[in-house]
Design a protein around this motif. Structure first.
Motif, PDB file in Angstrom:
ATOM      1  N   GLY A  15       0.548  -1.164   0.175  1.00  0.00           N
ATOM      2  CA  GLY A  15       0.067   0.182   0.150  1.00  0.00           C
ATOM      3  C   GLY A  15       0.583   1.170   0.235  1.00  0.00           C
ATOM      4  O   GLY A  15       1.888   1.598  -0.628  1.00  0.00           O
ATOM      5  N   ALA A  16       0.224   2.621   0.784  1.00  0.00           N
ATOM      6  CA  ALA A  16       1.247   3.248   0.231  1.00  0.00           C
ATOM      7  C   ALA A  16       2.255   3.971   2.001  1.00  0.00           C
ATOM      8  O   ALA A  16       3.050   4.851   1.986  1.00  0.00           O
ATOM      9  CB  ALA A  16       0.268   4.432   0.826  1.00  0.00           C
ATOM     10  N   LYS A  17       2.690   2.663   2.936  1.00  0.00           N
ATOM     11  CA  LYS A  17       3.639   2.261   3.609  1.00  0.00           C
ATOM     12  C   LYS A  17       4.730   2.797   3.007  1.00  0.00           C
ATOM     13  O   LYS A  17       5.646   2.729   1.891  1.00  0.00           O
ATOM     14  CB  LYS A  17       3.864   1.448   4.502  1.00  0.00           C
ATOM     15  CG  LYS A  17       4.323   1.093   5.112  1.00  0.00           C
ATOM     16  CD  LYS A  17       3.423   1.825   6.606  1.00  0.00           C
ATOM     17  CE  LYS A  17       4.281   1.123   7.422  1.00  0.00           C
ATOM     18  NZ  LYS A  17       3.887   2.193   8.384  1.00  0.00           N
ATOM     19  N   THR A  18       5.552   3.926   3.705  1.00  0.00           N
ATOM     20  CA  THR A  18       7.392   4.690   3.101  1.00  0.00           C
ATOM     21  C   THR A  18       8.267   4.439   4.597  1.00  0.00           C
ATOM     22  O   THR A  18       7.579   4.422   5.678  1.00  0.00           O
ATOM     23  CB  THR A  18       6.818   5.640   2.365  1.00  0.00           C
ATOM     24  OG1 THR A  18       6.091   6.121   3.441  1.00  0.00           O
ATOM     25  CG2 THR A  18       5.939   5.322   1.360  1.00  0.00           C
ATOM     26  N   GLY A  19       9.107   4.391   4.130  1.00  0.00           N
ATOM     27  CA  GLY A  19      10.094   4.420   4.779  1.00  0.00           C
ATOM     28  C   GLY A  19      10.906   3.360   4.927  1.00  0.00           C
ATOM     29  O   GLY A  19      10.278   1.955   4.622  1.00  0.00           O
ATOM     30  N   THR A  20      11.241   2.917   6.606  1.00  0.00           N
ATOM     31  CA  THR A  20      12.676   1.505   6.832  1.00  0.00           C
ATOM     32  C   THR A  20      11.130   0.871   7.955  1.00  0.00           C
ATOM     33  O   THR A  20      10.879   1.658   8.268  1.00  0.00           O
ATOM     34  CB  THR A  20      13.115   1.973   7.020  1.00  0.00           C
ATOM     35  OG1 THR A  20      14.288   3.023   6.774  1.00  0.00           O
ATOM     36  CG2 THR A  20      14.123   0.404   7.996  1.00  0.00           C
ATOM     37  N   ILE A  21      11.163  -0.142   7.002  1.00  0.00           N
ATOM     38  CA  ILE A  21       9.880  -0.534   7.683  1.00  0.00           C
ATOM     39  C   ILE A  21      10.601  -1.991   7.895  1.00  0.00           C
ATOM     40  O   ILE A  21      11.274  -3.058   7.325  1.00  0.00           O
ATOM     41  CB  ILE A  21       8.159  -0.763   7.546  1.00  0.00           C
ATOM     42  CG1 ILE A  21       8.706  -1.578   5.561  1.00  0.00           C
ATOM     43  CG2 ILE A  21       7.950   0.173   6.988  1.00  0.00           C
ATOM     44  CD1 ILE A  21       7.637  -1.633   5.269  1.00  0.00           C
TER      45      ILE A  21
END
Length: 102
Positions: free
Chosen positions: A87-93
Motif C-alpha cells: 500500500g502507501a507505507k513508506t520509509g524503513t519498515i
C-alpha cells in the motif's frame, strides 16, 4: 503438496494489503514457489526483514531475525518480499513472516 504460509499478525496490522494478487491466489502461489525454491515446505520458521518501502513495493531488504538459520527461509522471505503489496507505507519498515510447515 500444498504449503501453508502465514503472515504474522504484525504485518497485517502494519500494512494495507490490497490488490487482486491476494484475491486471485497469485500471492499464495508466489509464496509457495519461494518456499519450494529455497526451503523445505515441511519445516516451520519465522523471519523478520528490514526493508525500504516506497511506491507500494519493498526494496533493499535484509534479514534481521531468522528462527531456522541455514534452512533457506531467509532466501524464501527475501523472495516473498519482492511480491508483497504494502500500500502507501513508506520509509524503513520491519516485515515479520511466518512459514508454517505442511
Amino acid at each position: 503438496m500444498k504449503k501453508s504460509v502465514a503472515l504474522a499478525g504484525g504485518i497485517l496490522a502494519s500494512f494495507v494489503i490490497a490488490g487482486a494478487s491476494l484475491a486471485d491466489g497469485g500471492f499464495q502461489e508466489h509464496m509457495s514457489a519461494c518456499v519450494d525454491k529455497f526451503a523445505s515446505a515441511s519445516d516451520t520458521a519465522s523471519v523478520v526483514l528490514e526493508c525500504s518501502a516506497a511506491g507500494g513495493k519493498l526494496s533493499d531488504c535484509k534479514v534481521v531475525e531468522n528462527s531456522a538459520a541455514g534452512k533457506g527461509f531467509d532466501k524464501a522471505a527475501l523472495c516473498v518480499a519482492s511480491f508483497l503489496p504494502i500500500g502507501a507505507k513508506t520509509g524503513t519498515i520491519r516485515v515479520p513472516l511466518k512459514f508454517q510447515g505442511a
